[in-house]
Design a protein around this motif. Sequence first.
Motif, PDB file in Angstrom:
ATOM      1  N   TYR A  39       0.836  -1.193   0.000  1.00 24.33           N
ATOM      2  CA  TYR A  39       0.000   0.000   0.000  1.00 24.33           C
ATOM      3  C   TYR A  39       0.877   1.253   0.000  1.00 24.33           C
ATOM      4  N   SER A  42      -1.548   5.292   1.157  1.00 17.65           N
ATOM      5  CA  SER A  42      -2.167   5.242   2.479  1.00 17.65           C
ATOM      6  C   SER A  42      -1.128   5.588   3.543  1.00 17.65           C
ATOM      7  N   HIS A  44       0.709   4.547   7.106  1.00 18.66           N
ATOM      8  CA  HIS A  44       1.013   3.338   7.867  1.00 18.66           C
ATOM      9  C   HIS A  44       0.990   3.627   9.364  1.00 18.66           C
ATOM     10  N   TRP A 159      -3.144   1.950   6.621  1.00 20.71           N
ATOM     11  CA  TRP A 159      -2.748   0.547   6.535  1.00 20.71           C
ATOM     12  C   TRP A 159      -2.058   0.172   7.844  1.00 20.71           C
ATOM     13  N   THR A 166      -7.117  -2.392   4.967  1.00 17.24           N
ATOM     14  CA  THR A 166      -6.961  -0.968   5.218  1.00 17.24           C
ATOM     15  C   THR A 166      -8.268  -0.435   5.806  1.00 17.24           C
TER      16      THR A 166
END
Length: 269
Positions: A39, A42, A44, A159, A166
Amino acid sequence: MKIRKAIEKAKLAREKEDTFEARFTTKAAIQEGRLPPVYTESRHAEPDYKKMAENKCSALSSESPYPDAFRVLRTRINNLIQCKAHKTLMITSAHPGEGKTTTAVNLALTYAKEIGQTVLLVDCDLRRQDVHKFMGIESDRGLVDYLAWGTPLKDIIIWPGIEKFTFISGGRTIPDGTELLESSRMHGLVEEIKNRYPDRFVIFDTPPVLAGAESIAFTPLVDNIILVVGYGKTSIMEVKNILDLIPTEKFLGFVLNRSESRKDPYGYY
């Protein structure tokens, strides 16, 4: 000299071919569920697994009694849908505190374990925004920030380091989100997130039906609906009222939560 240049050219062409083949193989492996996706669009954040366990969001734990219950729930939903075009599921309840968010998180985690399946969980309870709290993650941006303030989509998707999973949750809350959930921007978001990836299943955690108009306003945007009912908390009359408020052709059924039946060895579902 010409021979050496020809050899070097052939070598570069082969390396380029190998690189393309590797990319193609990796992409195919991700689509087939053999490799987890990476990902990049997105944020983290690491979840707090202890906090998740405290909130009964433990569908990933081999030591928990809950995963089997959610696998059964996932299978029942898949059998009822029987349509690959159906990619969105709304989870709601009659009242607050009946376990809809716990159900949404665990079901999303269970869907993420399917081969060839990714899942996005969207916290649409604009009054509370609890999904990130259930997972022990700090988040200062959520759906309200996207709908009302124009925050980019990539900045609100989180994520948590869990393969193929997600979610969107956090940020601002508002007293009533009916207008935002009915807005053209929300319609566009639903179309965007469900169609961007062919293997994505989207779960929406929405407010309780009897707490306001938000969930009723949101029903046209989803393919299917399930209702979480608290054991001994929701009356039959309330259930009938809810069924009159939501489209029956989208309604899949109920999840009975916190059942005390001795037939249920887990004492939860």
